[in-house]
Design a protein around this motif. Structure first.
Motif, PDB file in Angstrom:
ATOM      1  N   GLY A 159     -13.634  44.119  25.156  1.00 11.35           N
ATOM      2  CA  GLY A 159     -13.004  45.160  25.930  1.00 11.35           C
ATOM      3  C   GLY A 159     -11.539  45.369  25.653  1.00 11.35           C
ATOM      4  O   GLY A 159     -10.896  46.161  26.349  1.00 11.35           O
ATOM      5  N   ASP A 160     -10.949  44.686  24.689  1.00 11.40           N
ATOM      6  CA  ASP A 160      -9.551  44.907  24.340  1.00 11.40           C
ATOM      7  C   ASP A 160      -9.440  46.120  23.421  1.00 11.40           C
ATOM      8  O   ASP A 160     -10.342  46.383  22.625  1.00 11.40           O
ATOM      9  CB  ASP A 160      -8.958  43.683  23.655  1.00 11.40           C
ATOM     10  N   LEU A 161      -8.340  46.847  23.515  1.00 14.14           N
ATOM     11  CA  LEU A 161      -8.221  48.086  22.751  1.00 14.14           C
ATOM     12  C   LEU A 161      -6.780  48.328  22.324  1.00 14.14           C
ATOM     13  O   LEU A 161      -5.839  47.798  22.912  1.00 14.14           O
ATOM     14  CB  LEU A 161      -8.718  49.271  23.581  1.00 14.14           C
ATOM     15  N   TYR A 162      -6.637  49.125  21.279  1.00  8.08           N
ATOM     16  CA  TYR A 162      -5.336  49.609  20.823  1.00  8.08           C
ATOM     17  C   TYR A 162      -5.544  50.900  20.050  1.00  8.08           C
ATOM     18  O   TYR A 162      -6.629  51.164  19.521  1.00  8.08           O
ATOM     19  CB  TYR A 162      -4.613  48.576  19.946  1.00  8.08           C
ATOM     20  N   ALA A 163      -4.529  51.726  20.005  1.00 14.72           N
ATOM     21  CA  ALA A 163      -4.575  52.967  19.240  1.00 14.72           C
ATOM     22  C   ALA A 163      -3.147  53.417  18.989  1.00 14.72           C
ATOM     23  O   ALA A 163      -2.265  53.231  19.832  1.00 14.72           O
ATOM     24  CB  ALA A 163      -5.358  54.056  19.967  1.00 14.72           C
ATOM     25  N   VAL A 164      -2.921  54.007  17.823  1.00 11.90           N
ATOM     26  CA  VAL A 164      -1.616  54.533  17.432  1.00 11.90           C
ATOM     27  C   VAL A 164      -1.830  55.946  16.921  1.00 11.90           C
ATOM     28  O   VAL A 164      -2.740  56.183  16.115  1.00 11.90           O
ATOM     29  CB  VAL A 164      -0.952  53.668  16.340  1.00 11.90           C
ATOM     30  N   GLN A 165      -0.979  56.890  17.369  1.00 10.25           N
ATOM     31  CA  GLN A 165      -1.152  58.276  16.956  1.00 10.25           C
ATOM     32  C   GLN A 165       0.206  58.955  16.822  1.00 10.25           C
ATOM     33  O   GLN A 165       1.069  58.828  17.691  1.00 10.25           O
ATOM     34  CB  GLN A 165      -2.006  59.027  17.986  1.00 10.25           C
ATOM     35  N   VAL A 173       1.456  55.137  21.513  1.00 10.43           N
ATOM     36  CA  VAL A 173       0.678  53.912  21.354  1.00 10.43           C
ATOM     37  C   VAL A 173       0.052  53.549  22.689  1.00 10.43           C
ATOM     38  O   VAL A 173       0.650  53.764  23.753  1.00 10.43           O
ATOM     39  CB  VAL A 173       1.588  52.758  20.866  1.00 10.43           C
ATOM     40  N   ILE A 174      -1.141  52.977  22.628  1.00 10.43           N
ATOM     41  CA  ILE A 174      -1.757  52.377  23.795  1.00 10.43           C
ATOM     42  C   ILE A 174      -2.336  51.019  23.411  1.00 10.43           C
ATOM     43  O   ILE A 174      -2.932  50.871  22.342  1.00 10.43           O
ATOM     44  CB  ILE A 174      -2.862  53.272  24.407  1.00 10.43           C
ATOM     45  N   VAL A 175      -2.111  50.037  24.252  1.00 10.64           N
ATOM     46  CA  VAL A 175      -2.759  48.730  24.153  1.00 10.64           C
ATOM     47  C   VAL A 175      -3.287  48.406  25.537  1.00 10.64           C
ATOM     48  O   VAL A 175      -2.548  48.502  26.524  1.00 10.64           O
ATOM     49  CB  VAL A 175      -1.791  47.638  23.667  1.00 10.64           C
ATOM     50  N   GLY A 176      -4.572  48.063  25.623  1.00 13.85           N
ATOM     51  CA  GLY A 176      -5.157  47.844  26.933  1.00 13.85           C
ATOM     52  C   GLY A 176      -6.268  46.817  26.915  1.00 13.85           C
ATOM     53  O   GLY A 176      -6.663  46.300  25.866  1.00 13.85           O
ATOM     54  N   ASP A 177      -6.771  46.532  28.102  1.00 11.72           N
ATOM     55  CA  ASP A 177      -7.813  45.523  28.277  1.00 11.72           C
ATOM     56  C   ASP A 177      -8.746  45.992  29.392  1.00 11.72           C
ATOM     57  O   ASP A 177      -8.324  46.137  30.546  1.00 11.72           O
ATOM     58  CB  ASP A 177      -7.187  44.175  28.629  1.00 11.72           C
ATOM     59  N   VAL A 178      -9.986  46.257  29.038  1.00  8.68           N
ATOM     60  CA  VAL A 178     -11.000  46.656  30.008  1.00  8.68           C
ATOM     61  C   VAL A 178     -11.600  45.403  30.632  1.00  8.68           C
ATOM     62  O   VAL A 178     -11.934  44.445  29.933  1.00  8.68           O
ATOM     63  CB  VAL A 178     -12.108  47.490  29.332  1.00  8.68           C
ATOM     64  N   GLU A 184     -20.958  47.349  27.742  1.00  8.79           N
ATOM     65  CA  GLU A 184     -20.379  48.149  28.817  1.00  8.79           C
ATOM     66  C   GLU A 184     -18.866  48.262  28.651  1.00  8.79           C
ATOM     67  O   GLU A 184     -18.281  49.324  28.871  1.00  8.79           O
ATOM     68  CB  GLU A 184     -20.718  47.533  30.182  1.00  8.79           C
ATOM     69  N   ALA A 185     -18.227  47.155  28.256  1.00  7.28           N
ATOM     70  CA  ALA A 185     -16.784  47.195  28.028  1.00  7.28           C
ATOM     71  C   ALA A 185     -16.450  48.087  26.838  1.00  7.28           C
ATOM     72  O   ALA A 185     -15.471  48.838  26.862  1.00  7.28           O
ATOM     73  CB  ALA A 185     -16.254  45.781  27.796  1.00  7.28           C
ATOM     74  N   VAL A 186     -17.268  48.030  25.788  1.00  7.61           N
ATOM     75  CA  VAL A 186     -17.025  48.879  24.619  1.00  7.61           C
ATOM     76  C   VAL A 186     -17.181  50.343  24.993  1.00  7.61           C
ATOM     77  O   VAL A 186     -16.447  51.213  24.499  1.00  7.61           O
ATOM     78  CB  VAL A 186     -17.988  48.492  23.477  1.00  7.61           C
ATOM     79  N   GLU A 187     -18.109  50.644  25.875  1.00  9.12           N
ATOM     80  CA  GLU A 187     -18.295  52.016  26.336  1.00  9.12           C
ATOM     81  C   GLU A 187     -17.018  52.510  27.032  1.00  9.12           C
ATOM     82  O   GLU A 187     -16.562  53.638  26.796  1.00  9.12           O
ATOM     83  CB  GLU A 187     -19.484  52.089  27.297  1.00  9.12           C
ATOM     84  N   ALA A 188     -16.435  51.674  27.887  1.00  9.17           N
ATOM     85  CA  ALA A 188     -15.190  52.050  28.556  1.00  9.17           C
ATOM     86  C   ALA A 188     -14.039  52.169  27.559  1.00  9.17           C
ATOM     87  O   ALA A 188     -13.179  53.046  27.686  1.00  9.17           O
ATOM     88  CB  ALA A 188     -14.851  51.026  29.639  1.00  9.17           C
ATOM     89  N   VAL A 189     -14.012  51.291  26.556  1.00  5.99           N
ATOM     90  CA  VAL A 189     -12.973  51.365  25.521  1.00  5.99           C
ATOM     91  C   VAL A 189     -13.051  52.704  24.792  1.00  5.99           C
ATOM     92  O   VAL A 189     -12.032  53.352  24.528  1.00  5.99           O
ATOM     93  CB  VAL A 189     -13.119  50.190  24.535  1.00  5.99           C
ATOM     94  N   ALA A 190     -14.264  53.128  24.445  1.00  6.76           N
ATOM     95  CA  ALA A 190     -14.435  54.403  23.745  1.00  6.76           C
ATOM     96  C   ALA A 190     -13.938  55.564  24.591  1.00  6.76           C
ATOM     97  O   ALA A 190     -13.320  56.509  24.074  1.00  6.76           O
ATOM     98  CB  ALA A 190     -15.907  54.600  23.373  1.00  6.76           C
ATOM     99  N   VAL A 191     -14.177  55.506  25.907  1.00 12.34           N
ATOM    100  CA  VAL A 191     -13.706  56.574  26.791  1.00 12.34           C
ATOM    101  C   VAL A 191     -12.185  56.615  26.821  1.00 12.34           C
ATOM    102  O   VAL A 191     -11.566  57.680  26.703  1.00 12.34           O
ATOM    103  CB  VAL A 191     -14.277  56.374  28.213  1.00 12.34           C
ATOM    104  N   VAL A 192     -11.545  55.446  26.964  1.00 11.25           N
ATOM    105  CA  VAL A 192     -10.082  55.388  27.058  1.00 11.25           C
ATOM    106  C   VAL A 192      -9.437  55.868  25.765  1.00 11.25           C
ATOM    107  O   VAL A 192      -8.507  56.690  25.775  1.00 11.25           O
ATOM    108  CB  VAL A 192      -9.627  53.963  27.407  1.00 11.25           C
ATOM    109  N   ILE A 193      -9.935  55.381  24.626  1.00  7.01           N
ATOM    110  CA  ILE A 193      -9.323  55.759  23.350  1.00  7.01           C
ATOM    111  C   ILE A 193      -9.563  57.237  23.060  1.00  7.01           C
ATOM    112  O   ILE A 193      -8.671  57.938  22.568  1.00  7.01           O
ATOM    113  CB  ILE A 193      -9.866  54.868  22.216  1.00  7.01           C
ATOM    114  N   GLY A 194     -10.759  57.735  23.348  1.00  7.29           N
ATOM    115  CA  GLY A 194     -11.018  59.153  23.125  1.00  7.29           C
ATOM    116  C   GLY A 194     -10.117  60.036  23.969  1.00  7.29           C
ATOM    117  O   GLY A 194      -9.565  61.030  23.479  1.00  7.29           O
ATOM    118  N   ALA A 195      -9.942  59.673  25.245  1.00 11.94           N
ATOM    119  CA  ALA A 195      -9.047  60.444  26.107  1.00 11.94           C
ATOM    120  C   ALA A 195      -7.603  60.335  25.644  1.00 11.94           C
ATOM    121  O   ALA A 195      -6.837  61.307  25.689  1.00 11.94           O
ATOM    122  CB  ALA A 195      -9.181  59.959  27.549  1.00 11.94           C
TER     123      ALA A 195
END
Length: 406
Positions: A159-165, A173-178, A184-195
């Motif tokens: 459930g950990d995530l990061y993205a740079v744009q 930049v976003i760095v987060g932790d679901v 289920e955590a990966v599903e939430a990660v995909a939602v956060v990064i897509g948004a």
């Protein structure tokens, strides 16, 4: 994230390689034991153990070879030492044959389990790369490095995530932790990064970007009941910066504070002045996000990480403190910083980390564009000037129409 383009064979540890030689040692040692001892002693325990030890460590062909060697050694020694006791001799030979057949069956089951595990790992790694692709080494004139370190070697998804744009408003930049693990955590990660990737291009400020992420989680939680109700919330840090301005803007939603490494070796912590709730907890209350500005001079490196770093403990239960452990050290690049951090956390915890780590390091240079970026900037400037000149010439050459006077 230390991600690779494809799976590579992992280096086997020394203990594993030494264990593979044990079946051969049992057969050879059993033969030497039988030759060097009186006939009343038997090598059957050593020889019988060899195929069973080989089953989980060797291939089917290797296990079969060791099993044949064990049967041949048992037959030769048993018939030679106990020629006058045919019953005992046959009993020992039958025993080693049966044990060898069992070892071959165990080897077959173990190999199938390994194949299923390898397939599951490949699927998890592919999903991880799809959700968290490795960022470019240079984005918007900033040098970038990322790592994803799983707490368990076979669990490469979490459930950990990061993205740079790179956006019209700077590099965001976003760095987060679901909260949670698994799909289920990966599903939430995909939602956060897509948004995030969509809103980062459209929202003018970081607080508006955070509000978009909050709404996205709430919307997806209502549409897919298992997402919001099962996972609950996401801690995150949003950052905005550029290669030319010495200012770093931050919004912290309940996440560990980023660290800023200065060129002179100093380390400062970007702790939020006003604590805020994680994303996805808007039902508990709503208030404006606080965008804080921090000095980001040339040569500085921003380090963002998840709580897998700060929750790593040593044998005495002492938590890892990245600021205390890394202050005063010089790092040639963001990659060196992340490699040093991962090695230091592993050393501190003795390799017994309990949570995944998502790491992101961004260095601001001297403000001058990279060679590739410079050529692109010059080309764009020349094109713009040429277009402006052409339009000016066309306007001068075009006949001017004046209204006729009555």
């Amino acid at each position: 994230m230390g991600q690779r383009d494809g799976p590579e064979p992992e280096a086997k540890p020394l203990a594993w390689r030494a264990a593979r030689t044990l079946p051969h040692a049992l057969v050879i040692g059993g033969v030497l034991f039988d030759i060097g001892t009186p006939p009343a002693y038997t090598c059957a325990p050593f020889v019988n153990a060899a195929p069973l030890v080989a089953a989980p460590l060797h291939s089917l062909r290797g296990t079969a070879a060791i099993a044949l060697a064990a049967v041949a050694a048992s037959m030769s020694l048993t018939l030679y030492e106990r020629a006058d006791d045919a019953g005992q001799a046959m009993s020992e030979i039958v025993t080693v044959v049966v044990v060898s057949l069992l070892a071959l069956g165990i080897n077959r089951i173990a190999r199938r389990s390994d194949q299923r595990l390898a397939s599951a790992r490949d699927i998890a790694e592919t999903a991880q790369r799809a959700v968290l692709p490795s960022p470019a080494a240079r984005i918007g004139g900033l040098r970038v490095a990322a790592r994803y370190v799983a707490a368990e070697a076979d669990a490469r998804i979490g459930g950990d995530l990061y993205a740079v744009q790179d956006t019209p408003y700077g590099v965001r930049v976003i760095v987060g932790d679901v909260r949670g693990k698994g799909l289920e955590a990966v599903e939430a990660v995909a939602v956060v990064i897509g948004a995030f990737r969509e809103a980062a291009e459209q929202e003018r400020t970081l607080d508006a970007l955070a509000a978009r992420l909050e709404r996205a989680l709430r919307r997806e939680g209502a549409r897919r009941a298992n997402l919001d109700q099962f996972e609950g919330f996401t801690t995150a840090v949003l950052a905005e910066m550029s290669a030319t301005a010495p200012v770093l803007r931050l919004v912290n939603r309940g996440h560990p504070a980023p660290l800023l490494f200065h060129p002179d070796g100093r380390t400062s912590e970007a702790e939020p002045a006003v604590p805020a709730l994680p994303l996805g907890m808007g039902d508990l209350g709503e208030w404006p996000d606080s965008v804080e500005e921090v000095e980001f001079p040339p040569g500085s490196t921003l380090l963002l990480f998840t709580d897998g770093v700060t929750e790593a403990r040593d044998a005495r239960g002492v938590f890892y403190d990245p600021r205390a452990r890394l202050t005063g050290r010089q790092f040639k690049s963001p990659d060196v910083l992340l490699d040093t951090l991962v090695a230091d956390v592993t050393r501190h915890s003795g390799g017994r980390t309990t949570d995944d780590m998502a790491l992101l390091a961004i260095r601001r240079g001297d403000g001058r564009p990279h060679r590739g970026e410079a050529s692109g900037t010059v080309t764009a400037a020349r094109t713009a000037v040429r277009t402006a000149v052409d339009r000016r010439l066309e306007s001068r050459a075009a006949p001017k129409c004046r209204p006729r006077t009555q």
